[in-house]
Design an enzyme around this catalytic site. Structure first.
Site, PDB file in Angstrom:
ATOM      1  N   GLU A 113       0.366  12.204  12.137  1.00 49.02           N
ATOM      2  CA  GLU A 113       0.008  10.973  11.434  1.00 49.02           C
ATOM      3  C   GLU A 113      -0.769  11.327  10.166  1.00 49.02           C
ATOM      4  O   GLU A 113      -1.864  11.854  10.237  1.00 49.02           O
ATOM      5  CB  GLU A 113      -0.824  10.076  12.364  1.00 49.02           C
ATOM      6  CG  GLU A 113      -1.452   8.891  11.707  1.00 49.02           C
ATOM      7  CD  GLU A 113      -0.480   8.081  10.854  1.00 49.02           C
ATOM      8  OE1 GLU A 113       0.517   7.590  11.418  1.00 49.02           O
ATOM      9  OE2 GLU A 113      -0.710   7.960   9.637  1.00 49.02           O
ATOM     10  N   LYS A 114      -0.160  10.983   9.022  1.00 51.96           N
ATOM     11  CA  LYS A 114      -0.716  11.447   7.749  1.00 51.96           C
ATOM     12  C   LYS A 114      -2.015  10.773   7.345  1.00 51.96           C
ATOM     13  O   LYS A 114      -2.698  11.249   6.453  1.00 51.96           O
ATOM     14  CB  LYS A 114       0.315  11.267   6.632  1.00 51.96           C
ATOM     15  CG  LYS A 114       0.740   9.822   6.391  1.00 51.96           C
ATOM     16  CD  LYS A 114       1.765   9.767   5.259  1.00 51.96           C
ATOM     17  CE  LYS A 114       2.252   8.361   4.988  1.00 51.96           C
ATOM     18  NZ  LYS A 114       3.266   7.908   5.957  1.00 51.96           N
ATOM     19  N   HIS A 115      -2.374   9.662   7.975  1.00 54.68           N
ATOM     20  CA  HIS A 115      -3.573   8.940   7.557  1.00 54.68           C
ATOM     21  C   HIS A 115      -4.877   9.465   8.156  1.00 54.68           C
ATOM     22  O   HIS A 115      -5.954   9.118   7.697  1.00 54.68           O
ATOM     23  CB  HIS A 115      -3.460   7.453   7.919  1.00 54.68           C
ATOM     24  CG  HIS A 115      -2.516   6.721   7.042  1.00 54.68           C
ATOM     25  ND1 HIS A 115      -1.212   6.530   7.376  1.00 54.68           N
ATOM     26  CD2 HIS A 115      -2.684   6.151   5.827  1.00 54.68           C
ATOM     27  CE1 HIS A 115      -0.609   5.859   6.402  1.00 54.68           C
ATOM     28  NE2 HIS A 115      -1.484   5.622   5.452  1.00 54.68           N
ATOM     29  N   HIS A 160      -0.078  12.592   2.280  1.00 56.38           N
ATOM     30  CA  HIS A 160      -0.120  11.137   2.106  1.00 56.38           C
ATOM     31  C   HIS A 160       0.183  10.839   0.643  1.00 56.38           C
ATOM     32  O   HIS A 160      -0.224  11.587  -0.235  1.00 56.38           O
ATOM     33  CB  HIS A 160      -1.507  10.601   2.484  1.00 56.38           C
ATOM     34  CG  HIS A 160      -1.604   9.125   2.395  1.00 56.38           C
ATOM     35  ND1 HIS A 160      -1.868   8.469   1.208  1.00 56.38           N
ATOM     36  CD2 HIS A 160      -1.424   8.161   3.330  1.00 56.38           C
ATOM     37  CE1 HIS A 160      -1.858   7.159   1.441  1.00 56.38           C
ATOM     38  NE2 HIS A 160      -1.588   6.953   2.723  1.00 56.38           N
ATOM     39  N   HIS A 201      -0.505   3.144  -3.797  1.00 62.16           N
ATOM     40  CA  HIS A 201      -0.679   3.582  -2.408  1.00 62.16           C
ATOM     41  C   HIS A 201      -1.476   4.885  -2.382  1.00 62.16           C
ATOM     42  O   HIS A 201      -0.972   5.924  -2.823  1.00 62.16           O
ATOM     43  CB  HIS A 201       0.710   3.788  -1.778  1.00 62.16           C
ATOM     44  CG  HIS A 201       0.653   4.163  -0.322  1.00 62.16           C
ATOM     45  ND1 HIS A 201       1.758   4.645   0.342  1.00 62.16           N
ATOM     46  CD2 HIS A 201      -0.350   4.115   0.593  1.00 62.16           C
ATOM     47  CE1 HIS A 201       1.434   4.893   1.610  1.00 62.16           C
ATOM     48  NE2 HIS A 201       0.156   4.586   1.784  1.00 62.16           N
ATOM     49  N   CYS A 252      -6.897   3.778   3.739  1.00 58.73           N
ATOM     50  CA  CYS A 252      -5.698   3.703   2.898  1.00 58.73           C
ATOM     51  C   CYS A 252      -5.596   2.271   2.386  1.00 58.73           C
ATOM     52  O   CYS A 252      -5.739   1.328   3.166  1.00 58.73           O
ATOM     53  CB  CYS A 252      -4.453   4.070   3.704  1.00 58.73           C
ATOM     54  SG  CYS A 252      -2.910   3.675   2.843  1.00 58.73           S
ATOM     55  N   HIS A 287      -2.642   0.791   4.377  1.00 56.11           N
ATOM     56  CA  HIS A 287      -2.460   1.034   5.814  1.00 56.11           C
ATOM     57  C   HIS A 287      -3.757   1.026   6.608  1.00 56.11           C
ATOM     58  O   HIS A 287      -3.779   1.413   7.777  1.00 56.11           O
ATOM     59  CB  HIS A 287      -1.704   2.347   6.042  1.00 56.11           C
ATOM     60  CG  HIS A 287      -0.305   2.316   5.508  1.00 56.11           C
ATOM     61  ND1 HIS A 287       0.141   3.158   4.525  1.00 56.11           N
ATOM     62  CD2 HIS A 287       0.732   1.491   5.800  1.00 56.11           C
ATOM     63  CE1 HIS A 287       1.414   2.871   4.242  1.00 56.11           C
ATOM     64  NE2 HIS A 287       1.787   1.868   5.000  1.00 56.11           N
TER      65      HIS A 287
HETATM   66 FE    FE Z   1      -1.031   4.867   3.527  1.00 50.66          FE
END
Ligand code: FE
Length: 130
Positions: free
Chosen positions: A15-17, A45, A51, A115, A118
């Site tokens: 999970e990149k976040h 990310h 974004h 983010c 997100h």
């Molecule tokens: Fe994001």
């Protein structure tokens, strides 16, 4: 519902976040410790005007307590914005930084990241003080 219900966590390998905390497992009392914080360490990310990661905050909770101390906040304030338009600018802040701290008691580091599209993410790492 409380804000805590909306803070997500996951394995940063998938999970990149998730903010990745890199720090020693064990430290000496009073030792200056370098704590690296980074979003997108294993999976990049996006970093665009539309974004991006806005900030990472670091907290510390002493073992056996429930009070988080805010240790530091890293803000990432430029993501290609320019008068010419989105992503036309000359500079992008990357979602990474180093905090130096020292500890008297063992406890838990908790990092949160935000983010802009997100939401909130967190991760944690124990630190043992000898
Ligand atoms: Fe994001």
């Amino acid at each position: 519902m409380a804000l805590s219900n909306y803070v997500k966590s996951a394995d940063f390998k998938n999970e990149k976040h998730v903010p990745v905390i890199t720090a020693p497992d064990t430290v000496a009392a009073g030792e200056k410790v370098r704590i690296e914080l980074e979003v997108g360490k294993d999976i990049a990310h996006p970093n665009t005007t539309e974004h991006h990661i806005s900030w990472i905050k670091l907290y510390y909770v002493e073992e056996g307590t429930t009070l988080p101390y805010e240790v530091a906040r890293l803000e990432f304030n430029v993501h290609g914005e320019a008068g010419a338009g989105a992503n036309e600018g000359p500079v992008y802040a990357e979602a990474a930084g180093v905090v130096v701290a020292s500890f008297k008691k063992s406890g838990k580091l908790i990092a949160t990241s935000y983010c802009n599209i997100h939401g909130l993410w967190e991760s944690e790492k124990d630190i043992v003080v000898k």
